[in-house]
Design an enzyme around this catalytic site. Structure first.
Site, short mmCIF file in Angstrom:
data_model
loop_
_atom_site.label_atom_id
_atom_site.label_comp_id
_atom_site.label_asym_id
_atom_site.label_seq_id
_atom_site.Cartn_x
_atom_site.Cartn_y
_atom_site.Cartn_z
CG ASN A 47 -2.48 -2.75 -6.63
OD1 ASN A 47 -1.99 -1.69 -6.98
ND2 ASN A 47 -2.24 -3.30 -5.45
CG HIS A 79 -4.14 -3.38 -0.15
ND1 HIS A 79 -4.56 -3.01 -1.41
CD2 HIS A 79 -2.80 -3.10 -0.11
CE1 HIS A 79 -3.55 -2.54 -2.10
NE2 HIS A 79 -2.47 -2.58 -1.33
CD GLU A 98 -8.31 -2.40 -2.49
OE1 GLU A 98 -9.03 -2.42 -3.48
OE2 GLU A 98 -7.14 -2.83 -2.49
CB SER A 123 -0.58 -4.91 -3.11
OG SER A 123 0.51 -5.61 -3.66
#
Length: 283
Positions: free
Chosen positions: A190, A140, A152, A119
């Site tokens: 993130n 991801h 992602e 992540s």
């Protein structure tokens, strides 16, 4: 990927969700973990999710049996020797991940693509641990994997166009939406989400508001489906801390400094829902 055979490494919440969606897409999945107990729990989680889908009329009993029949569990990483795509979803620590990729580089077929579900960690560094860096990529998934549509796809500086295109096509086959992202700390998801969560923790730390009120502001005022502190508990406060540390180290900017209260909760073992206590208490 002519054989369409794959392996998922790591039987936690993310790994079991990834194994499930690949099996639902008709692929044969080898579900790997070093712990037999973790595999049992991971498979049980898949069965429970599929059972709920049957109960709600989304799939049939036959569909459930077919999906489960395409998932085989193994503690032997050498089972990757005939896989076309291998996705790693182990603990978010660089040394652990690079060790897995070094082993896979020796075991997997020459054509195999090696993907990581990290992540936040740099894909470029993970790729450099192998002798096939052009075939390493980030994939991801969002949590919970069977529900969330986004993936992602993160290109290391070494990732080839052919590798990206193959993974993009596979993502579409899973009925997910691929988004191409370059290899920067935290990627997109993130890099945006974790500072918001960290700032929400600061508002509790500084006595601005209670966790309940912070979450209420974001749900009722910003129309978020889940408050940031509830979400942090769901993700795992240890995971949140690890990602903030990657952002802080990667950018060298004080705005990414993890809140001291986040560090304190993690030190106390208050990791969120999975430990029974975080910003909230869970049965």
């Amino acid at each position: 990927m002519t054989k369409k055979r794959m392996m998922v490494i790591g039987a936690g919440q993310m790994g079991s969700g990834i194994a499930q969606v690949f099996a639902q897409a008709g692929l044969e999945v080898k579900f790997n973990d070093i712990s037999e107990d973790a595999l049992i729990q991971g498979r049980k989680g898949i069965e429970n999710r599929l059972r709920r889908a049957v109960d709600k009329g989304r799939i049939t009993e036959a569909d459930m049996r077919d999906v489960l029949g395409r998932i085989t569990t193994t503690t032997d990483l050498k089972e990757a020797s005939d896989c076309d795509l291998i996705i790693e979803a182990v603990v978010e620590k660089m040394d652990v991940k690079t060790n897995v990729f070094r082993q896979l580089d020796e075991i997997a077929p020459e054509h195999a693509i090696l993907a990581t579900n990290t992540s936040s960690l740099p894909i470029t560094d993970i790729a450099a641990a192998t002798n096939r860096p052009s075939q390493v990529i980030g994939m991801h998934f969002m949590n919970p994997v069977p529900v969330m549509k986004l993936v992602e796809i993160i290109r290391a500086i070494q990732t080839s166009d052919a590798t990206y295109e193959a993974v993009e096509a596979m993502t579409v086959k899973l009925e997910k939406t691929p988004v191409e992202v370059e290899d920067f700390p935290g990627f997109v998801s993130n890099r945006i989400l974790m500072p918001m969560i960290n700032e929400a923790i600061y508002t509790v730390y500084e006595g601005v508001a209670t966790p309940e009120d912070v979450d209420a502001v974001m749900k009722l005022g910003m129309n978020h489906p889940m408050g940031p502190l509830t979400l942090a508990d769901f993700i795992g406060l240890d995971t949140c801390l690890s990602i903030m540390e990657v952002l802080h180290e990667g950018f060298g900017d004080s705005k990414y400094r993890p809140c001291p209260l986040l560090r304190k909760y993690v030190s106390a073992g208050w990791l969120g829902k999975k430990s029974g206590r975080g910003f909230y208490i869970y049965d």
